[in-house]
Design a protein around this motif. Structure first.
Motif, mmCIF file in Angstrom:
data_model
loop_
_atom_site.group_PDB
_atom_site.id
_atom_site.type_symbol
_atom_site.label_atom_id
_atom_site.label_comp_id
_atom_site.label_asym_id
_atom_site.label_seq_id
_atom_site.Cartn_x
_atom_site.Cartn_y
_atom_site.Cartn_z
ATOM 1 N N GLU A 81 -34.750 -10.037 -45.711
ATOM 2 C CA GLU A 81 -34.109 -9.869 -47.028
ATOM 3 C C GLU A 81 -32.835 -9.036 -46.906
ATOM 4 O O GLU A 81 -31.815 -9.355 -47.510
ATOM 5 N N PHE A 112 -30.024 -11.067 -45.531
ATOM 6 C CA PHE A 112 -29.409 -11.915 -46.551
ATOM 7 C C PHE A 112 -28.469 -11.106 -47.433
ATOM 8 O O PHE A 112 -27.360 -11.557 -47.748
ATOM 9 N N LYS A 128 -25.358 -10.335 -45.382
ATOM 10 C CA LYS A 128 -24.549 -11.546 -45.197
ATOM 11 C C LYS A 128 -23.725 -11.819 -46.453
ATOM 12 O O LYS A 128 -22.526 -12.059 -46.381
ATOM 13 N N LYS A 129 -24.364 -11.762 -47.597
ATOM 14 C CA LYS A 129 -23.661 -11.991 -48.865
ATOM 15 C C LYS A 129 -22.584 -10.921 -49.084
ATOM 16 O O LYS A 129 -21.470 -11.222 -49.495
#
Length: 170
Positions: free
Chosen positions: A12, A15, A18-19
């Motif tokens: 999580e 992610f 990355k965003k």
């Protein structure tokens, strides 16, 4: 012992980072082709056993080789004239355009990277460090409960094993 809760939360966090990295690249106007942004991946590296827990690492990587140069221009290298000629030919420009491009690249790479930014925003480098600092507390808040659950599970299993061994000893 597998740290399944921690591994799940690390995914999580990967992610989220990355965003965040993609958003920061866009904010810093580093999305010319989008390859760097699209190439960002999160990898969980290391064994998931108690003895090697300190080696469990979330690594953010990109499939493009110029990630380091965008993050810190001191790592940038000037391509040779043949590489520039091939690039110019691919763009449909005359070959003579390669020499002024090389001259411009050699002149600017030794100076500070932020020449022009919108709204006097000088945050044009270190996009990865900025994202790491921005999400530091959020990451800690996500990982701490998962690590606590995994450690509690480990202690519970160890106590159960020890109790069984003590009972057998008598």
């Amino acid at each position: 012992m597998a740290f399944k809760n921690t591994k799940k939360k690390l995914k999580e966090v990967g992610f989220i980072l990355k965003k965040g990295l993609q958003d920061e690249l866009a904010a810093q106007k580093h999305n010319a082709t989008g390859r760097l942004s699209r190439g960002i991946r999160a990898f969980i590296i290391g064994r998931h056993e108690l003895a090697d827990f300190k080696n469990l690492t979330l690594s953010m990587m990109s499939s493009v080789s110029y990630w380091k140069a965008v993050n810190n221009p001191k790592f940038a290298t000037v391509p040779n004239i043949e590489t520039i000629k091939r690039w110019v030919a691919a763009k449909g420009l005359p070959e003579r355009a390669a020499y002024p491009i090389l001259k411009k690249l050699k002149g600017f790479y030794g100076e500070p990277y932020a020449y022009w930014t919108e709204g006097n925003n000088l945050r044009r480098t270190n996009f990865a460090g900025y994202v790491a600092n921005k999400f530091r507390k959020k990451i800690a808040n996500k990982l701490a409960p998962a690590i606590g659950k995994d450690v509690a599970d480990m202690i519970r299993k160890k106590l159960k094993t020890n109790n069984n061994n003590v009972i057998r000893a008598y």
